[in-house]
Design a protein around this motif. Structure first.
Motif: not given
Length: 147
Positions: A76-92
């Motif tokens: 993938l172009a971006r990966y989101f590691a660890g818990p509590g990163i839903g906001l970053m996922y949403f933003l990107h």
């Protein structure tokens, strides 16, 4: 002088980062230190230490995600590691890059200083733009007087 190796879990080790900071100041050329300014380097160190003191010392979610990305047949172009990163996922995922980038900068980059060379340059550019605006206004006045 060689850099100090970083054992696992050093992100919150204040003494380690103080030593790294001293090494950085000794390693920078005088010209580069002048361009950045020691005050800028110190502020960056303080911000890093502030974030590091709040960071999760367990890096396994990050390491697992890196391994997953390296082994993926179609990474993938971006990966989101660890818990509590839903906001970053949403933003990107749902916001334009400019919006998500600005939000993350405000959240994580709370710098008050720019590098010294940019402070000097921006003061110079500010004077130029004020001078040019005055010239443009004068030219517009002259044009309106001629008509």
């Amino acid at each position: 002088m060689t850099p100090v190796s970083s054992p696992a879990g050093q992100s919150s080790n204040h003494a380690y980062w103080e030593q790294q900071h001293k090494h950085l100041l000794q390693s920078l050329s005088p010209a580069l230190l002048e361009d950045y300014g020691e005050d800028y380097v110190n502020e960056t160190r303080e911000l890093f230490q502030s974030h590091a003191s709040q960071a999760n010392p367990d890096l396994s979610p990050v390491i697992d995600t890196i391994v997953q990305a390296l082994l993926a047949p179609r990474p993938l172009a971006r990966y989101f590691a660890g818990p509590g990163i839903g906001l970053m996922y949403f933003l990107h995922q749902y916001c334009p890059f400019s919006v998500s980038n600005r939000f993350l900068q405000r959240l994580f980059l709370k710098k008050k200083l720019m590098p010294r060379a940019l402070r000097k340059q921006s003061g110079f550019d500010l004077n130029l733009s004020l001078h040019n605006n005055n010239n443009n206004n004068n030219n517009e006045d002259k044009v309106s007087v001629r008509q």
